[in-house]
Structure formats: structure tokens, C-alpha cells
Design a protein around this motif. Structure first.
Motif, PDB file in Angstrom:
ATOM      1  N   TYR A 120       0.829  -1.201   0.000  1.00  0.00           N
ATOM      2  CA  TYR A 120       0.000   0.000   0.000  1.00  0.00           C
ATOM      3  C   TYR A 120       0.870   1.260   0.000  1.00  0.00           C
ATOM      4  CZ  TYR A 120      -3.911  -3.118   0.618  1.00  0.00           C
ATOM      5  OH  TYR A 120      -4.847  -4.100   0.406  1.00  0.00           O
ATOM      6  N   LEU A 121       2.039   1.190   0.635  1.00  0.00           N
ATOM      7  CA  LEU A 121       2.973   2.314   0.556  1.00  0.00           C
ATOM      8  C   LEU A 121       3.458   2.497  -0.881  1.00  0.00           C
ATOM      9  CD1 LEU A 121       5.168   1.822   3.762  1.00  0.00           C
ATOM     10  CD2 LEU A 121       3.381   3.530   3.392  1.00  0.00           C
ATOM     11  N   VAL A 122       3.767   1.389  -1.550  1.00  0.00           N
ATOM     12  CA  VAL A 122       4.207   1.468  -2.945  1.00  0.00           C
ATOM     13  C   VAL A 122       3.113   2.098  -3.802  1.00  0.00           C
ATOM     14  CG1 VAL A 122       4.845   0.129  -4.986  1.00  0.00           C
ATOM     15  CG2 VAL A 122       5.791  -0.490  -2.751  1.00  0.00           C
ATOM     16  N   ALA A 123       1.890   1.608  -3.661  1.00  0.00           N
ATOM     17  CA  ALA A 123       0.786   2.135  -4.473  1.00  0.00           C
ATOM     18  C   ALA A 123       0.504   3.596  -4.150  1.00  0.00           C
ATOM     19  CB  ALA A 123      -0.467   1.288  -4.260  1.00  0.00           C
ATOM     20  N   ILE A 155       9.108 -12.819   2.113  1.00  0.00           N
ATOM     21  CA  ILE A 155       9.202 -12.387   0.725  1.00  0.00           C
ATOM     22  C   ILE A 155       7.845 -11.795   0.375  1.00  0.00           C
ATOM     23  CG2 ILE A 155       9.482 -13.108  -1.672  1.00  0.00           C
ATOM     24  CD1 ILE A 155      11.342 -15.328  -0.672  1.00  0.00           C
ATOM     25  N   ILE A 156       7.847 -10.527  -0.037  1.00  0.00           N
ATOM     26  CA  ILE A 156       6.601  -9.802  -0.292  1.00  0.00           C
ATOM     27  C   ILE A 156       6.528  -9.469  -1.776  1.00  0.00           C
ATOM     28  CG2 ILE A 156       5.191  -7.808   0.339  1.00  0.00           C
ATOM     29  CD1 ILE A 156       6.959  -7.574   2.890  1.00  0.00           C
ATOM     30  N   SER A 157       5.492  -9.951  -2.432  1.00  0.00           N
ATOM     31  CA  SER A 157       5.290  -9.664  -3.854  1.00  0.00           C
ATOM     32  C   SER A 157       3.953  -8.957  -4.021  1.00  0.00           C
ATOM     33  CB  SER A 157       5.304 -10.958  -4.669  1.00  0.00           C
ATOM     34  OG  SER A 157       4.038 -11.590  -4.605  1.00  0.00           O
ATOM     35  N   ALA A 158       3.580  -8.687  -5.263  1.00  0.00           N
ATOM     36  CA  ALA A 158       2.299  -8.022  -5.520  1.00  0.00           C
ATOM     37  C   ALA A 158       1.132  -8.803  -4.931  1.00  0.00           C
ATOM     38  CB  ALA A 158       2.098  -7.842  -7.023  1.00  0.00           C
ATOM     39  N   ALA A 159       1.247 -10.123  -4.870  1.00  0.00           N
ATOM     40  CA  ALA A 159       0.150 -10.955  -4.362  1.00  0.00           C
ATOM     41  C   ALA A 159       0.032 -10.920  -2.850  1.00  0.00           C
ATOM     42  CB  ALA A 159       0.338 -12.398  -4.822  1.00  0.00           C
ATOM     43  N   GLY A 160       1.115 -10.543  -2.176  1.00  0.00           N
ATOM     44  CA  GLY A 160       1.120 -10.556  -0.719  1.00  0.00           C
ATOM     45  C   GLY A 160       2.438 -11.090  -0.196  1.00  0.00           C
ATOM     46  N   THR A 161       2.387 -11.830   0.906  1.00  0.00           N
ATOM     47  CA  THR A 161       3.590 -12.231   1.629  1.00  0.00           C
ATOM     48  C   THR A 161       3.711 -13.747   1.726  1.00  0.00           C
ATOM     49  OG1 THR A 161       3.553 -10.219   2.968  1.00  0.00           O
ATOM     50  CG2 THR A 161       4.770 -12.084   3.870  1.00  0.00           C
ATOM     51  N   PHE A 162       4.957 -14.233   1.579  1.00  0.00           N
ATOM     52  CA  PHE A 162       5.293 -15.599   1.963  1.00  0.00           C
ATOM     53  C   PHE A 162       6.124 -15.490   3.231  1.00  0.00           C
ATOM     54  CE2 PHE A 162       5.569 -20.061   0.408  1.00  0.00           C
ATOM     55  CZ  PHE A 162       6.259 -20.579   1.483  1.00  0.00           C
ATOM     56  N   ALA A 203      -3.568  -6.915  -5.104  1.00  0.00           N
ATOM     57  CA  ALA A 203      -2.724  -7.582  -6.105  1.00  0.00           C
ATOM     58  C   ALA A 203      -3.146  -7.257  -7.533  1.00  0.00           C
ATOM     59  CB  ALA A 203      -2.741  -9.093  -5.872  1.00  0.00           C
ATOM     60  N   ARG A 204      -4.444  -7.282  -7.796  1.00  0.00           N
ATOM     61  CA  ARG A 204      -4.886  -7.072  -9.188  1.00  0.00           C
ATOM     62  C   ARG A 204      -4.551  -5.666  -9.670  1.00  0.00           C
ATOM     63  NH1 ARG A 204     -10.016  -4.715 -10.072  1.00  0.00           N
ATOM     64  NH2 ARG A 204     -11.111  -4.083  -8.168  1.00  0.00           N
ATOM     65  N   TYR A 205      -4.603  -4.688  -8.764  1.00  0.00           N
ATOM     66  CA  TYR A 205      -4.234  -3.323  -9.142  1.00  0.00           C
ATOM     67  C   TYR A 205      -2.738  -3.224  -9.423  1.00  0.00           C
ATOM     68  CZ  TYR A 205      -8.797  -1.495  -7.638  1.00  0.00           C
ATOM     69  OH  TYR A 205     -10.135  -1.219  -7.517  1.00  0.00           O
ATOM     70  N   LEU A 206      -1.923  -3.810  -8.553  1.00  0.00           N
ATOM     71  CA  LEU A 206      -0.476  -3.703  -8.719  1.00  0.00           C
ATOM     72  C   LEU A 206      -0.019  -4.332 -10.027  1.00  0.00           C
ATOM     73  CD1 LEU A 206       0.699  -4.413  -5.065  1.00  0.00           C
ATOM     74  CD2 LEU A 206       0.766  -2.226  -6.275  1.00  0.00           C
ATOM     75  N   ARG A 207      -0.633  -5.428 -10.416  1.00  0.00           N
ATOM     76  CA  ARG A 207      -0.249  -6.060 -11.684  1.00  0.00           C
ATOM     77  C   ARG A 207      -0.575  -5.136 -12.857  1.00  0.00           C
ATOM     78  NH1 ARG A 207      -2.572 -11.009  -9.149  1.00  0.00           N
ATOM     79  NH2 ARG A 207      -0.787 -12.211  -8.392  1.00  0.00           N
ATOM     80  N   LEU A 208      -1.709  -4.463 -12.782  1.00  0.00           N
ATOM     81  CA  LEU A 208      -2.090  -3.541 -13.854  1.00  0.00           C
ATOM     82  C   LEU A 208      -1.229  -2.284 -13.853  1.00  0.00           C
ATOM     83  CD1 LEU A 208      -5.984  -3.804 -13.566  1.00  0.00           C
ATOM     84  CD2 LEU A 208      -4.570  -4.684 -15.434  1.00  0.00           C
ATOM     85  N   ALA A 239     -12.082   4.523  -7.134  1.00  0.00           N
ATOM     86  CA  ALA A 239     -12.578   3.187  -6.791  1.00  0.00           C
ATOM     87  C   ALA A 239     -13.039   3.157  -5.338  1.00  0.00           C
ATOM     88  CB  ALA A 239     -11.486   2.150  -7.025  1.00  0.00           C
ATOM     89  N   THR A 240     -13.961   2.258  -5.041  1.00  0.00           N
ATOM     90  CA  THR A 240     -14.554   2.218  -3.698  1.00  0.00           C
ATOM     91  C   THR A 240     -14.329   0.888  -2.988  1.00  0.00           C
ATOM     92  OG1 THR A 240     -16.667   1.484  -4.638  1.00  0.00           O
ATOM     93  CG2 THR A 240     -16.351   3.864  -4.352  1.00  0.00           C
ATOM     94  N   ASP A 241     -13.559  -0.014  -3.576  1.00  0.00           N
ATOM     95  CA  ASP A 241     -13.343  -1.307  -2.938  1.00  0.00           C
ATOM     96  C   ASP A 241     -12.308  -1.179  -1.822  1.00  0.00           C
ATOM     97  OD1 ASP A 241     -10.546  -2.420  -4.266  1.00  0.00           O
ATOM     98  OD2 ASP A 241     -11.664  -1.053  -5.561  1.00  0.00           O
ATOM     99  N   GLU A 242     -12.162  -2.239  -1.054  1.00  0.00           N
ATOM    100  CA  GLU A 242     -11.285  -2.234   0.118  1.00  0.00           C
ATOM    101  C   GLU A 242      -9.845  -1.887  -0.236  1.00  0.00           C
ATOM    102  OE1 GLU A 242      -9.221  -5.650   2.834  1.00  0.00           O
ATOM    103  OE2 GLU A 242     -11.370  -5.866   2.453  1.00  0.00           O
ATOM    104  N   ALA A 243      -9.331  -2.461  -1.321  1.00  0.00           N
ATOM    105  CA  ALA A 243      -7.925  -2.255  -1.670  1.00  0.00           C
ATOM    106  C   ALA A 243      -7.643  -0.802  -2.039  1.00  0.00           C
ATOM    107  CB  ALA A 243      -7.531  -3.176  -2.818  1.00  0.00           C
ATOM    108  N   SER A 244      -8.456  -0.230  -2.911  1.00  0.00           N
ATOM    109  CA  SER A 244      -8.208   1.151  -3.336  1.00  0.00           C
ATOM    110  C   SER A 244      -8.406   2.125  -2.185  1.00  0.00           C
ATOM    111  CB  SER A 244      -9.114   1.523  -4.511  1.00  0.00           C
ATOM    112  OG  SER A 244     -10.479   1.387  -4.153  1.00  0.00           O
ATOM    113  N   GLN A 245      -9.393   1.876  -1.335  1.00  0.00           N
ATOM    114  CA  GLN A 245      -9.574   2.734  -0.169  1.00  0.00           C
ATOM    115  C   GLN A 245      -8.372   2.623   0.773  1.00  0.00           C
ATOM    116  OE1 GLN A 245     -12.628   4.862   0.803  1.00  0.00           O
ATOM    117  NE2 GLN A 245     -12.290   4.820  -1.402  1.00  0.00           N
ATOM    118  N   GLY A 246      -7.799   1.429   0.868  1.00  0.00           N
ATOM    119  CA  GLY A 246      -6.600   1.260   1.678  1.00  0.00           C
ATOM    120  C   GLY A 246      -5.442   2.093   1.165  1.00  0.00           C
ATOM    121  N   VAL A 247      -5.267   2.146  -0.151  1.00  0.00           N
ATOM    122  CA  VAL A 247      -4.209   2.976  -0.738  1.00  0.00           C
ATOM    123  C   VAL A 247      -4.461   4.447  -0.426  1.00  0.00           C
ATOM    124  CG1 VAL A 247      -3.103   3.709  -2.884  1.00  0.00           C
ATOM    125  CG2 VAL A 247      -3.749   1.317  -2.569  1.00  0.00           C
ATOM    126  N   LEU A 248      -5.719   4.875  -0.505  1.00  0.00           N
ATOM    127  CA  LEU A 248      -6.040   6.272  -0.216  1.00  0.00           C
ATOM    128  C   LEU A 248      -5.796   6.610   1.252  1.00  0.00           C
ATOM    129  CD1 LEU A 248      -9.259   6.758  -2.385  1.00  0.00           C
ATOM    130  CD2 LEU A 248      -6.928   7.517  -2.884  1.00  0.00           C
TER     131      LEU A 248
END
Length: 475
Positions: free
Chosen positions: A27-30, A255-262, A311-316, A333-342
Motif C-alpha cells: 500500500y505504501l508502494v501504491a 518475501i513480499i510480492s504483488a500478491a502478498g507475503t510468503f 494484487a490485481r491493481y499492482l499487476r495492472l 474506486a470504492t473497494d477495500e484495496a483502493s480505499q486502503g491505498v487512499l
């Protein structure tokens, strides 16, 4: 609405938030991609590389190298003592109460282990770390706090440095988040994949270009391509690649990728199997060994979790052509992910702004200051003493937390309203104040309701009523 456990780590994260919720790095990256500052730096990078390439096509390697050079030239990395001087300390008892003993103690165990290892190896002199180790034993930790690139740049003011080349002050998390965001602004196809190699003591970026060439951004002053890494292993570690890696990042556990964390310690993962296997293969090829940290995780049963919703936003967004494209994708956008970035961006154009008040109530310096006040007039005097009305983010549509307003001695009417609100609440809990407390954002002014009267947060004027329509209410 953003889930309660997550929003606090998105608004004003510290080092323990980053351990408890490693995906906050995404979310910091986005949020960096939403900042004009990121795109201005991106244009400089691409312009310099294009000029050096002359008529030829700039290579992915030259773009990555120029990102690292720009970060090294323009940002100052803070060491432990400097963090304390600028930001103060975190109360570990408060963190344990907020996040739980297990999360905080696990992070401390890894950090202290790294501190001790670096003293033993001679990489860092004891006098540089021992004061911090002693303070940890007394229940205090350097206040490593993270934020969007605009906060990183604003923090430069706290150092008192005016040199034009110092455009911000950073930690390794900040550097990785800015590096990753800049890499994502490079022309589509230049960068294939970026991941973070992370632990509580250090975070770095590993990835590979569109042509398959891997690289490791260890920090703002150190970038390894494959031949650089082989040279280090050969010349300084007698060919032992694992020893070389351990000297730099022995406690790497995520290890943290666009999909999340391992999580390498628990084998809990957001990453699809094929993606993680590709990352492991690239790392093994680059480092010249399957790292023991990874091997341990591969030997355990994997606990699979869904991908992070971002994840889907970061890939795009990888290879996004412009700031406008990012705003079109995330800004409305109004979904959880985009609101989190805001939230990470500190936008006030949110579906639900209450999380800002919830985080503001927990700001430690504002709470301590309120403990020294006796009346609401004392709180108003605090506001009056902050005469700089500029936003640390450069925009009234973004909000600073109370501790930031106090630290910078600067804030818009909205920033000051939030500060007054929490000072009044803390004061009311101790000495009592009549009536409700609420923050009200209008189009051009902000107000704080204190019982049956209002305070214009910009001017400090006391009012009996408000004539402007209210856009946002926090209570």
C-alpha cells in the motif's frame, strides 16, 4: 470500509505495524504511485538514461541503475540515533497493548539478534547501537515510522538541512517502497517482477527486468547485478554465497510480492505456487545458492491464503504510463484495496474518514501533551502557536496526524482541527468538558464542536454556529 485491524497500519505505520502486517508495504508502494513527486523523479530518470543511450533504446539495466543512483543522491538514510533525535521513541508497553505481546516480542527478538550480530562482526561499532539496545531493555524503541514519498520529503525539514540535494530522509522500508514505485513507472516491459526481501531489521528489493536479468537493491547506496554479487562472494567470502547473504540479511524471513507475503518461518503464503517457485528459481540463480532461509520454508507444509486484494491493481500498474492513469484506476474506486491505498496516501476524499480519528486518538505525543493541559483554552493556545498553515503533503485534501502537526509546527485548518479534537478528548477524559466533541470539515474552513460552541480551527475564533455546509464529520 477498511477492516479495523488493517486501517491503523495503513494510516500511520511504524516498525511493529510493518511486522504485524507485512502487506502494508504494498500500500505504501501504491500510494507513492499516486504522488506527483514519484512521477517527476521518474521523468528525470528516464530522461538521463535516454540522453546517455543517445539514439539507442535505454536498457532495463540502465533504468534500474539510475533509480538507485537518484535515491542515493537525493535521500539521506537515517541511522538509529538519528531516528530517535528526529521522531522520538515508541513505548513498547503501548505497542504490546495495541498489537499483542507475541507480535512485538517476535520483532524485537529478530532486531536484537541482528544488532548483536552486527556488533560482533564489526560492521557497526558498539557505541552506535548499544544506547538503543539499552533503551529497548528499558521499554523504549526508536520511532521508525513509514509513509508516502511526500512525508519522506517533508521529513527533510526536521533535519534542519537546506542543501538542495537532500530531498528527504529515509529508512530501508521507505527506500524499498520508493524504489519499487519508481521501477513500476518505467516503460511497460522494462521491469518484469519486483519483490521485497524483508525482516524487522531490514527490507530490500529483488527483481528482474523484462529481459530476465536479475538485480538486488539492498539499499539506497548499494545495488547488485549478478556480476557484482559474484565478485562480493568471491573476494570477501571465499566463494560462500550463503555466508555473504547472511552478513547482509541473515534474519530475512518474508518475501513480499504483488500478491502478498510468503512468511518463511511459518510457510503461510498469499502467493500462488507458480509465482513463488519462479521467485525462488530467480533468487537461486542470482545468489548462486538456495538460501537456507528459503530452504527452511520449502521443507514445511504451505498454509495457503488468498491474495491481497491490492494484487490485481499492482499487476495492472506495473508499467503504468502516467499519474493520471493511476488516479483513474485508484482515485475513484470504492473497494477495500483502493480505499486502503487512499488511507496510506492520507486522502480526505474517502468513503469513511473515521479511521483517521481512530488513529489520531492513539498518537502518543498528542496524548502526552494533553496530559500537561488544564483547560480548553490551553489547547487553543497550542493551536495558536502553530502559525505555519501549509500542508506537509502540499495539499489541503490530504490530512496530517496530530503528532505530525506538532512535530512540523505546521498544518492546514483540517490538520489543526484533528489535533484540537484529540487534545479536547484527552482533556475531557481527565477533567471533564461539557457536551460532545466533533470535527467538521467544510469547503474552505474546518471546525471543532466543543459542546454548544464551535472553534474555527484555522483562525482559532470561537463561534456559536456555523453557516457553511459540512462535508465531513468526525465524532
Amino acid at each position: 470500509m477498511i477492516p479495523i485491524p488493517r486501517f491503523k497500519s495503513l494510516v500511520a505505520p511504524n516498525i511493529f505495524d510493518a511486522y504485524a502486517d507485512p502487506n502494508l508495504l504494498l500500500y505504501l508502494v501504491a500510494s507513492n504511485l499516486l504522488s506527483p513527486a514519484t512521477w517527476e523523479l521518474s521523468q528525470k530518470i528516464q530522461g538521463r538514461v535516454a540522453q546517455e543511450a543517445e539514439a539507442g533504446q535505454p536498457s532495463s539495466r540502465s533504468l534500474i541503475a539510475e533509480i538507485q543512483k537518484l535515491l542515493d543522491r537525493n535521500f539521506q538514510h537515517l541511522h538509529v540515533a538519528q531516528v530517535v533525535d528526529l521522531y522520538g521513541e515508541i513505548d513498547l508497553a503501548e505497542e504490546r497493548s495495541r498489537l499483542g505481546d507475541d507480535e512485538v516480542d517476535a520483532a524485537l527478538r529478530l532486531i536484537l539478534g541482528t544488532f548483536e550480530a552486527r556488533i560482533r562482526s564489526g560492521d557497526i561499532p558498539p557505541e552506535a547501537l548499544q544506547p538503543a539496545i539499552d533503551r529497548i531493555g528499558e521499554g523504549h524503541f526508536p520511532a521508525y515510522v513509514y509513509g508516502n514519498i511526500d512525508l519522506v520529503r517533508a521529513n527533510r525539514r526536521l533535519t534542519g538541512k537546506s542543501h538542495a540535494s537532500v530531498r528527504g530522509v529515509t529508512s530501508c522500508v521507505d527506500e524499498t517502497a520508493i524504489f519499487a514505485a519508481l521501477a513500476m513507472t518505467m516503460p511497460r516491459g522494462a521491469i518484469a517482477h519486483i519483490v521485497a526481501l524483508s525482516s524487522p531489521s531490514h527490507t530490500s528489493a529483488f527483481g528482474w527486468s523484462g529481459d530476465g536479468e536479475p538485480w538486488w537493491f539492498y539499499g539506497k547506496n548499494r545495488l547488485y547485478f549478478a556480476e557484482d554479487w559474484r565478485r562480493l562472494v568471491s573476494q570477501s567470502h571465499a566463494g560462500d554465497a550463503q555466508q555473504a547473504f547472511d552478513r547482509l540479511h541473515a534474519d530475512m524471513n518474508r518475501i513480499i510480492s504483488a500478491a502478498g507475503t510468503f512468511d518463511l518461518e511459518t510457510a503461510e503464503t498469499n502467493l500462488p505456487d507458480d509465482q513463488f517457485n519462479e521467485i525462488v528459481a530467480k533468487m537461486e540463480s542470482f545468489f548462486g545458492v538456495r538460501l537456507r532461509q528459503v530452504e527452511t520454508a520449502l521443507s514445511r507444509p504451505w498454509i495457503r491464503q488468498p491474495e491481497d486484494p491490492l494484487a490485481r491493481y499492482l499487476r495492472l500498474l506495473l508499467g503504468a504510463p502516467s499519474l493520471e492513469d493511476v488516479h483513474r484506476m485508484l482515485g475513484d474506486a470504492t473497494d477495500e484495496a483502493s480505499q486502503g491505498v487512499l488511507f496510506a496516501f492520507r486522502s480526505t476524499a474517502m468513503i469513511d474518514t473515521e479511521p483517521y480519528l481512530a488513529v489520531a486518538r492513539d498518537q502518543p505525543n498528542a496524548r502526552r501533551l494533553a496530559g500537561t493541559l488544564s483547560t480548553i483554552e490551553d489547547a487553543l493556545a497550542v493551536l495558536a502557536s502553530i502559525d505555519d498553515t501549509t500542508s506537509i503533503f502540499g495539499s489541503r485534501s490530504r490530512i496530517a496526524m496530530p503528532d505530525e502537526t506538532l512535530r512540523f509546527r505546521s498544518g492546514t485548518d483540517r490538520d489543526k482541527a484533528l489535533l484540537l479534537h484529540v487534545l479536547a478528548e484527552h482533556l475531557a477524559a481527565r477533567v471533564g468538558l461539557p457536551g460532545p466533541i466533533a470535527t467538521l470539515f467544510a469547503d474552505s474552513r474546518s471546525f471543532v464542536r466543543l459542546g454548544d460552541r464551535y472553534v474555527d480551527a484555522g483562525s482559532g475564533e470561537l463561534l456559536q454556529e456555523i453557516s457553511e455546509p459540512i462535508l465531513v464529520e468526525l465524532a
